[in-house]
Design an enzyme around this catalytic site. Structure first.
Site, PDB file in Angstrom:
ATOM      1  N   TYR A  63       0.808  -1.216   0.000  1.00 53.69           N
ATOM      2  CA  TYR A  63       0.000   0.000   0.000  1.00 53.69           C
ATOM      3  C   TYR A  63       0.844   1.271   0.000  1.00 53.69           C
ATOM      4  O   TYR A  63       0.677   2.150  -0.850  1.00 53.69           O
ATOM      5  CB  TYR A  63      -0.961  -0.015   1.193  1.00 53.69           C
ATOM      6  CG  TYR A  63      -2.013  -1.082   1.071  1.00 53.69           C
ATOM      7  CD1 TYR A  63      -3.083  -0.941   0.198  1.00 53.69           C
ATOM      8  CD2 TYR A  63      -1.927  -2.263   1.804  1.00 53.69           C
ATOM      9  CE1 TYR A  63      -4.044  -1.933   0.052  1.00 53.69           C
ATOM     10  CE2 TYR A  63      -2.881  -3.262   1.675  1.00 53.69           C
ATOM     11  CZ  TYR A  63      -3.936  -3.095   0.802  1.00 53.69           C
ATOM     12  OH  TYR A  63      -4.877  -4.085   0.662  1.00 53.69           O
ATOM     13  N   GLU A  83      10.636  -5.643  -5.411  1.00 53.28           N
ATOM     14  CA  GLU A  83       9.688  -6.524  -4.728  1.00 53.28           C
ATOM     15  C   GLU A  83      10.307  -7.893  -4.507  1.00 53.28           C
ATOM     16  O   GLU A  83      10.806  -8.516  -5.438  1.00 53.28           O
ATOM     17  CB  GLU A  83       8.415  -6.664  -5.564  1.00 53.28           C
ATOM     18  CG  GLU A  83       7.457  -7.743  -5.110  1.00 53.28           C
ATOM     19  CD  GLU A  83       7.009  -7.567  -3.665  1.00 53.28           C
ATOM     20  OE1 GLU A  83       7.140  -8.535  -2.885  1.00 53.28           O
ATOM     21  OE2 GLU A  83       6.543  -6.452  -3.311  1.00 53.28           O
ATOM     22  N   VAL A 292      16.232  -6.331  -1.147  1.00 51.03           N
ATOM     23  CA  VAL A 292      17.245  -5.370  -0.712  1.00 51.03           C
ATOM     24  C   VAL A 292      17.900  -5.868   0.565  1.00 51.03           C
ATOM     25  O   VAL A 292      17.221  -6.245   1.531  1.00 51.03           O
ATOM     26  CB  VAL A 292      16.613  -3.981  -0.495  1.00 51.03           C
ATOM     27  CG1 VAL A 292      17.609  -3.033   0.157  1.00 51.03           C
ATOM     28  CG2 VAL A 292      16.130  -3.407  -1.823  1.00 51.03           C
ATOM     29  N   GLU A 401     -14.768  -8.719  13.313  1.00 48.22           N
ATOM     30  CA  GLU A 401     -15.159  -9.007  11.935  1.00 48.22           C
ATOM     31  C   GLU A 401     -15.924 -10.322  11.913  1.00 48.22           C
ATOM     32  O   GLU A 401     -15.437 -11.334  12.425  1.00 48.22           O
ATOM     33  CB  GLU A 401     -13.886  -9.084  11.099  1.00 48.22           C
ATOM     34  CG  GLU A 401     -14.016  -9.589   9.705  1.00 48.22           C
ATOM     35  CD  GLU A 401     -12.644  -9.761   9.057  1.00 48.22           C
ATOM     36  OE1 GLU A 401     -12.449 -10.809   8.395  1.00 48.22           O
ATOM     37  OE2 GLU A 401     -11.774  -8.885   9.210  1.00 48.22           O
ATOM     38  N   HIS A 486      -2.239  -8.272  10.865  1.00 45.17           N
ATOM     39  CA  HIS A 486      -2.164  -6.810  10.776  1.00 45.17           C
ATOM     40  C   HIS A 486      -0.939  -6.259  11.481  1.00 45.17           C
ATOM     41  O   HIS A 486      -1.060  -5.477  12.429  1.00 45.17           O
ATOM     42  CB  HIS A 486      -3.421  -6.181  11.400  1.00 45.17           C
ATOM     43  CG  HIS A 486      -4.705  -6.598  10.783  1.00 45.17           C
ATOM     44  ND1 HIS A 486      -5.921  -6.512  11.440  1.00 45.17           N
ATOM     45  CD2 HIS A 486      -4.979  -7.091   9.551  1.00 45.17           C
ATOM     46  CE1 HIS A 486      -6.885  -6.934  10.646  1.00 45.17           C
ATOM     47  NE2 HIS A 486      -6.337  -7.301   9.496  1.00 45.17           N
ATOM     48  N   ASN A 524      -9.448  -2.848  10.669  1.00 44.70           N
ATOM     49  CA  ASN A 524      -8.523  -3.342   9.641  1.00 44.70           C
ATOM     50  C   ASN A 524      -7.704  -2.160   9.124  1.00 44.70           C
ATOM     51  O   ASN A 524      -8.254  -1.108   8.816  1.00 44.70           O
ATOM     52  CB  ASN A 524      -9.300  -3.993   8.509  1.00 44.70           C
ATOM     53  CG  ASN A 524     -10.199  -5.107   9.009  1.00 44.70           C
ATOM     54  OD1 ASN A 524     -11.113  -4.853   9.790  1.00 44.70           O
ATOM     55  ND2 ASN A 524      -9.961  -6.316   8.581  1.00 44.70           N
ATOM     56  N   PHE A 526      -5.548  -1.246   6.359  1.00 36.13           N
ATOM     57  CA  PHE A 526      -4.902  -0.828   5.125  1.00 36.13           C
ATOM     58  C   PHE A 526      -5.404   0.502   4.579  1.00 36.13           C
ATOM     59  O   PHE A 526      -4.675   1.189   3.864  1.00 36.13           O
ATOM     60  CB  PHE A 526      -4.918  -1.936   4.063  1.00 36.13           C
ATOM     61  CG  PHE A 526      -6.218  -2.205   3.370  1.00 36.13           C
ATOM     62  CD1 PHE A 526      -6.692  -1.371   2.368  1.00 36.13           C
ATOM     63  CD2 PHE A 526      -6.946  -3.348   3.674  1.00 36.13           C
ATOM     64  CE1 PHE A 526      -7.867  -1.648   1.694  1.00 36.13           C
ATOM     65  CE2 PHE A 526      -8.122  -3.641   3.008  1.00 36.13           C
ATOM     66  CZ  PHE A 526      -8.590  -2.775   2.011  1.00 36.13           C
TER      67      PHE A 526
END
Length: 545
Positions: A63, A83, A292, A401, A486, A524, A526
């Site tokens: 994100y 990535e 990396v 949830e 999370h 949540n 994001f």
């Protein structure tokens, strides 16, 4: 590659033993969250060359990294993203990008030889299974006291989460990011993030009538009978596509239980939103399967970045050094925190401050199931996309949830992932003896989460005359207190960084991901990660470039 069951297949005609063995990933999926194309990488994978020089290098494609890449590219800056996971743009032998959740294959887990389903028992039977080692889409990273689930691939966590796009209640925001102007976030950046992510609510009338949300309707009825507020929650799934799934006019995706190991059709992952828009600028490239390992000041200015290229077995096939004028750390809470702690301890970036690695939390995650009466069936067909919850945050410190158990059979079970106001925070540190970064989380630190979740479920059980399920996380074990979906913190805003994510000891180095948020978002996370990245990158572009 093994040949998974097609996404629309049920379990009719297989043995009970085969069913139990095959439900490992499917039950894990419960805790998360015209024809549409299969998911594909939005940015072409172009391996970076050793010796290259780039204006901006973004470490990670989740994100925060996707927001940074898009906004920088729109500002005219060329961006290269690195990535660690795969591009996820090539179908397997079954014609699908991602494997079916009933039959996890090598695409499911990151460099494991056995699955590690979040919900790892069913009817008292262990359900994990052996798989070939591969750079799969879900990482179950094990630390002392906790397993942290993370997405691996272009799109990061958006590939594997349940897509619940929740904006925290405004009255809770000061406890999440106290140094950030709430008015700006709620007037500008949360709306911008929700629009960019494509968040939307389920049609309430369809929710009330469709078979695939019977489990949600049972959750609503029981919550309301116990006096709890029940709320619909936005999601980034294409709701029109899900209606077509239910009608049988398109390939099933959410209605085939797809979520934990990727979703082939309806979910609007970052590949379809921020990264697609970044690709359209022509200024963003990405190196998949690149990790990396070092960032340090370069003699001629900027930063020397050392990158290992890996194959799908996790083996290093090349090591490259490139130079970047600016580097954005966006490898996620765990990835960024581990990298910064190592760079500080090993002398690559010794001037990083002592807050690096601190303030890490699990967003108060804890799971449980309840055994309903026979007159309260939750449905054999369950959408894997959660869209509702129970809010007892103000009174009991928990938001639950209402999650699916998409097993393909009737279970008479209600399942929940709770987010709680757990105050415990852990820290990453360097273990020189092993040359690794460790986390000091303790399993006992989940007890506040359990107590807060019980403020909801003890009352519902008392009202309904029901009991907790004890066969989902082990033998006679009620609480899933061993994990988090999370992870948050480790490079906390206005502590490890300045108030916009700058690593002030090193001009041109920035943190722009979940590691900025100190351990809890009350929901949540994001959307908050995305909105904070929108805020920070706007300031950085205006003042630093």
């Amino acid at each position: 590659m093994s040949d998974p069951t097609p996404s629309g297949a049920g379990i009719t005609g297989i043995s009970r033993r085969a069913f139990i063995a095959g439900t490992g990933s499917l039950l894990g999926a419960a805790a998360l969250a015209g024809r549409a194309p299969a998911a594909r990488a939005a940015v072409a994978s172009t391996p970076i060359a050793g010796g290259a020089h780039v204006p901006v290098l973004v470490i990670g494609t989740g994100y925060g990294g996707s927001v940074a890449a898009l906004r920088l590219a729109e500002a005219g800056v060329d961006v290269h993203m690195v990535e660690m996971g795969m591009a996820w743009d090539t179908p397997g032998s079954d014609g699908k990008i991602f494997c079916n959740t009933l039959q996890p294959d090598r695409r499911s887990y990151w460099l494991r030889t056995r699955t590690k389903a979040p919900l790892n028992y069913f009817l008292g039977f262990p359900i994990d299974r052996d798989i070939p080692r591969h750079t799969g889409v879900l990482d179950a990273e094990e630390f002392a006291g906790i397993t942290v689930y993370q997405g691996r691939g272009v799109g990061g966590g958006s590939l594997v989460n349940g897509g619940m796009a929740v904006t925290p209640k405004r009255e809770n925001f000061a406890g999440i990011l106290p140094s950030v102007d709430a008015n700006e976030m709620y007037d500008v950046y949360y709306p911008r993030a929700n629009a960019g992510l494509g968040a939307g609510l389920v049609d309430p009338a369809w929710f009330d009538s469709t078979a695939c949300y019977q489990y949600g309707r049972v959750g609503r009825k029981q919550a309301q009978r116990s006096g709890f507020p029940f709320v619909f929650v936005p999601d980034v799934y294409d709701w029109d596509y899900m209606k077509q799934e239910a009608a049988g006019t398109v390939p099933r995706s959410a209605l085939a239980g797809e979520i934990l190991y990727g979703n082939n059709y309806g979910k609007k992952s970052l590949q379809k939103t921020y990264l697609a828009r970044a690709a359209a600028t022509g200024r963003v490239t990405v190196s998949a399967l690149h990790k990396v390992t070092s960032v340090a000041p370069a003699p001629g200015g900027g930063y020397a970045v050392v990158i290992d290229q890996i194959d799908t077995g996790g083996n290093v096939t090349a090591t490259k050094t490139v130079t970047a004028d600016r580097v954005f750390f966006a490898a996620g809470s765990v990835g960024t925190s581990k990298l910064l702690v190592r760079l500080k301890a090993t002398g690559a970036l010794p001037a990083l401050n002592d807050e690096v690695g601190k303030g890490w939390g699990d967003n108060g995650n804890v799971m449980c199931g309840r055994a309903n009466h026979l007159w309260d069936p939750t449905g054999s067909l369950q959408s894997s996309i959660p869209c509702c919850g129970i809010d007892n945050w103000a009174a009991g410190g928990a938001f639950a949830e209402v999650a699916p158990l998409p097993t393909g059979i009737e279970t008479f079970a209600s399942f929940y992932l709770s987010i709680t106001k757990n105050p415990n925070r852990a820290a990453f540190s360097w273990d020189a003896a092993t040359g690794t970064v460790v986390l000091n989380w303790q399993t006992a630190w989940k007890q506040p989460s359990i107590a807060m979740a019980k403020t909801i479920f003890d009352r519902i059980n008392a009202t309904e005359g029901t009991i907790y399920r004890t066969d989902l996380f082990g033998v006679y074990k009620i609480w899933g207190d061993h994990l988090t979906y999370h992870p948050l913190g480790g490079a906390v805003l206005n502590k490890a960084t300045d108030n916009y994510g700058r690593l002030t000891a090193y001009p041109g180095l920035y943190v722009i991901d979940a590691s900025l948020i100190p351990g809890n978002t009350t929901v949540n996370p994001f959307v908050t990660i995305t909105a904070l990245a929108e805020r920070n990158i706007e300031k950085i572009i205006a003042t630093d470039l």
